[in-house]
Motif scaffolding. Structure first.
Motif, mmCIF file in Angstrom:
data_model
loop_
_atom_site.group_PDB
_atom_site.id
_atom_site.type_symbol
_atom_site.label_atom_id
_atom_site.label_comp_id
_atom_site.label_asym_id
_atom_site.label_seq_id
_atom_site.Cartn_x
_atom_site.Cartn_y
_atom_site.Cartn_z
ATOM 1 N N UNK A 1 27.577 42.962 28.480
ATOM 2 C CA UNK A 1 27.493 44.027 29.474
ATOM 3 C C UNK A 1 27.000 43.462 30.803
ATOM 4 N N UNK A 2 27.854 43.545 31.819
ATOM 5 C CA UNK A 2 27.489 43.136 33.173
ATOM 6 C C UNK A 2 27.167 44.402 33.962
ATOM 7 N N UNK A 3 25.903 44.567 34.316
ATOM 8 C CA UNK A 3 25.450 45.795 34.950
ATOM 9 C C UNK A 3 25.688 45.742 36.455
ATOM 10 N N UNK A 4 26.283 46.804 36.976
ATOM 11 C CA UNK A 4 26.597 46.880 38.398
ATOM 12 C C UNK A 4 25.533 47.590 39.208
ATOM 13 N N UNK A 5 25.943 48.132 40.343
ATOM 14 C CA UNK A 5 24.996 48.753 41.269
ATOM 15 C C UNK A 5 25.034 50.279 41.215
ATOM 16 N N UNK A 6 25.782 50.851 40.260
ATOM 17 C CA UNK A 6 25.862 52.303 40.164
ATOM 18 C C UNK A 6 24.489 52.898 39.808
ATOM 19 N N UNK B 1 24.210 38.933 48.658
ATOM 20 C CA UNK B 1 23.866 38.499 47.307
ATOM 21 C C UNK B 1 22.489 38.990 46.882
ATOM 22 N N UNK B 2 21.485 38.803 47.724
ATOM 23 C CA UNK B 2 20.133 39.195 47.377
ATOM 24 C C UNK B 2 20.007 40.686 47.114
ATOM 25 N N UNK B 3 20.654 41.486 47.941
ATOM 26 C CA UNK B 3 20.601 42.941 47.783
ATOM 27 C C UNK B 3 21.311 43.380 46.511
ATOM 28 N N UNK B 4 22.477 42.803 46.254
ATOM 29 C CA UNK B 4 23.244 43.180 45.079
ATOM 30 C C UNK B 4 22.510 42.823 43.790
ATOM 31 N N UNK B 5 22.039 41.587 43.717
ATOM 32 C CA UNK B 5 21.399 41.103 42.491
ATOM 33 C C UNK B 5 20.101 41.851 42.211
ATOM 34 N N UNK C 1 33.825 49.579 33.347
ATOM 35 C CA UNK C 1 35.170 49.036 33.196
ATOM 36 C C UNK C 1 35.210 47.984 32.086
ATOM 37 N N UNK C 2 36.238 48.060 31.264
ATOM 38 C CA UNK C 2 36.480 47.026 30.255
ATOM 39 C C UNK C 2 37.291 45.936 30.936
ATOM 40 N N UNK C 3 36.678 44.797 31.150
ATOM 41 C CA UNK C 3 37.333 43.767 31.967
ATOM 42 C C UNK C 3 36.762 42.393 31.689
ATOM 43 N N UNK C 4 37.587 41.396 31.940
ATOM 44 C CA UNK C 4 37.138 40.007 31.913
ATOM 45 C C UNK C 4 36.208 39.748 33.090
ATOM 46 N N UNK C 5 35.528 38.633 33.013
ATOM 47 C CA UNK C 5 34.616 38.193 34.055
ATOM 48 C C UNK C 5 33.396 39.106 34.126
ATOM 49 N N UNK C 6 32.593 38.931 35.172
ATOM 50 C CA UNK C 6 31.303 39.624 35.226
ATOM 51 C C UNK C 6 30.712 39.549 36.628
ATOM 52 N N UNK C 7 29.610 40.273 36.801
ATOM 53 C CA UNK C 7 28.739 40.191 37.977
ATOM 54 C C UNK C 7 29.303 40.825 39.236
ATOM 55 N N UNK C 8 30.312 41.675 39.104
ATOM 56 C CA UNK C 8 30.769 42.419 40.262
ATOM 57 C C UNK C 8 29.853 43.594 40.542
ATOM 58 N N UNK C 9 30.085 44.277 41.655
ATOM 59 C CA UNK C 9 29.274 45.444 41.982
ATOM 60 C C UNK C 9 29.519 46.575 40.990
ATOM 61 N N UNK C 10 30.672 46.549 40.316
ATOM 62 C CA UNK C 10 30.968 47.542 39.294
ATOM 63 C C UNK C 10 30.517 47.022 37.925
ATOM 64 N N UNK C 11 30.062 47.918 37.078
ATOM 65 C CA UNK C 11 29.652 47.531 35.728
ATOM 66 C C UNK C 11 30.887 47.238 34.890
ATOM 67 N N UNK C 12 30.839 46.141 34.138
ATOM 68 C CA UNK C 12 31.950 45.764 33.272
ATOM 69 C C UNK C 12 31.429 45.376 31.898
ATOM 70 N N UNK C 13 32.301 45.451 30.913
ATOM 71 C CA UNK C 13 31.907 45.161 29.541
ATOM 72 C C UNK C 13 33.083 44.527 28.811
ATOM 73 N N UNK C 14 32.788 43.695 27.833
ATOM 74 C CA UNK C 14 33.850 43.063 27.045
ATOM 75 C C UNK C 14 33.328 42.634 25.687
ATOM 76 N N UNK C 15 34.266 42.318 24.808
ATOM 77 C CA UNK C 15 33.950 41.770 23.491
ATOM 78 C C UNK C 15 34.133 40.253 23.561
ATOM 79 N N UNK C 16 33.070 39.466 23.477
ATOM 80 C CA UNK C 16 33.188 38.005 23.582
ATOM 81 C C UNK C 16 34.138 37.379 22.580
ATOM 82 N N UNK C 17 34.258 37.961 21.375
ATOM 83 C CA UNK C 17 35.141 37.386 20.366
ATOM 84 C C UNK C 17 36.603 37.443 20.793
#
Length: 387
Positions: free
Chosen positions: A361-366, A248-252, A321-337
């Motif tokens: 926008x949930x920023x990943x580790x890339x 967790x510490x390294x990823x965040x 990636x356009x996806x629900x949820x957030x905070x994975x090692x991969x970056x994801x994005x979505x429209x809240x509405x």
């Protein structure tokens, strides 16, 4: 930013570990049984009672990371949130809630509290004046989320905890966006800390879970209610979550560093109307965030100008990636509405400042360079042609 130094990586790896006493393995053994011998001293072990070996060990790790006495692991973030409400609120009680909170929490309050006879007030700006204005004789709880979803508003936790204590209220925070790495509400006097462990704690987009941390006194009351609702997590998933938290510490840290660079890039881009990230000096709550956070996190949101077709932008992304949820090692994005806040009415979204052009926008580790290149390419292809 807080100068407090914590041995977070040591806690992530070693706190609450189960020792493999038979073989001396480096990882925690997993106990999958749902039937244990009830004879002898101690509490009867049963998964729904949140007291199996893996559940207890992981709860200790979560509590250690949040500087609390006790923890509890749930089957989802909403299971944790609903358990808190049901443990401390009853018919005739009143709760003050921050308006800018997760849409699922808002929907739960609107859908369930009236049927239960629980009064509630949403406040637009959480400060001493607004809290005092909404305080009633039957008020029992203050509920906040900071940074908030999806506009990254930051609430002064010292103000909230001081007001709660002065009026004998329970203070509760959803700490999901910050994670225990970037923010520890207990250090500011907040009573109960909730996480959707599906997010940063799990961190790999493959676990659904929730956590609660608090004093032992509060946890005893939470447990009495939680065991009746049955929101426990299977020990297989508990074990996977424990394994995930070790990094967790390294990823965040990496996600936080990436997000700050991306926020600066987006803030300067001519096609962006605004960027919501507490690490930017332009953010209205930057000073508060600097005072109470160890890092500004990997979450942000930004709003396009009308020159960009946001739906086309999402279609053109290749790395993010356009996806629900957030905070994975991969970056994801979505429209809240269309997702996290779709259960709110259009007027409720408007009141919170959540527009169709807003993206979370949930920023990943890339590498940041690959993310910037992806954003620039998608924006170029989604630019509206002037008539």
């Amino acid at each position: 930013m807080s100068s407090k130094k914590r041995l977070v990586n040591t806690l992530c790896v070693h706190a609450g570990n189960l020792e493999d006493e038979k073989y001396g393995g480096a990882t925690s053994p997993i106990y999958t049984s749902t039937a244990y011998d009830y004879r002898g001293e101690g509490t009867n072990l049963y998964p729904r009672y949140f007291n199996t070996p893996n559940q207890v060990a992981l709860a200790q790790k979560i509590a250690a990371l949040e500087n609390c006495e006790a923890g509890l692991i749930f089957g989802s973030g909403m299971a944790a949130i609903s358990a808190i409400f049901m443990a401390f609120l009853k018919t005739g009680d009143h709760v003050i809630l921050q308006r800018a909170i997760y849409g699922g929490t808002s929907h739960f309050v609107d859908a369930e509290f009236t049927n239960l006879g629980i009064e509630y007030s949403f406040v637009e700006q959480v400060n001493s004046e607004s809290l005092k204005a909404h305080l009633k004789e039957n008020t029992k709880m203050i509920y906040i989320e900071t940074p908030s979803n999806p506009l990254l508003e930051v609430v002064d936790m010292t103000v909230v905890s001081a007001f709660a204590k002065a009026n004998s209220l329970i203070s509760v925070i959803d700490n999901t966006f910050a994670s225990p790495i970037n923010q520890n509400p207990a250090d500011f006097g907040i009573d109960i800390i909730i996480h959707s462990a599906t997010k940063y704690l799990g961190g790999h987009s493959d676990i659904c879970a929730g956590t609660v941390s608090s004093s032992q006194k509060h946890m005893d009351q939470i447990w009495k209610t939680a065991k009746n609702y049955g929101g426990s997590l299977s020990d297989q998933t508990v074990w996977l979550l424990e394994r995930s938290i070790k990094t967790l510490g390294l990823r965040v840290k990496r996600q936080t560093r990436n997000a700050k660079k991306l926020a600066r890039f987006l803030e300067k881009h001519p096609s962006i109307k605004r960027v919501n990230y507490p690490g930017l000096k332009s953010h209205p709550d930057h000073k508060i965030a600097k005072a109470q956070m160890h890092g500004y996190g990997g979450m942000m949101s930004f709003e396009f100008k009308e020159s960009i077709n946001h739906s086309r932008f999402l279609e053109e992304l290749q790395v993010i990636k356009v996806a629900l949820s957030l905070a994975g090692v991969e970056s994801t994005i979505l429209a809240p509405t269309e997702t996290s806040h779709s259960l709110l009415t259009p007027q409720q979204r408007k009141d919170q400042g959540i527009t169709d052009q807003l993206l979370r926008f949930s920023v990943g580790i890339e590498e940041v360079s690959s993310l910037i290149e992806d954003i620039e390419r998608a924006m170029e292809k989604s630019r509206k042609i002037a008539k």
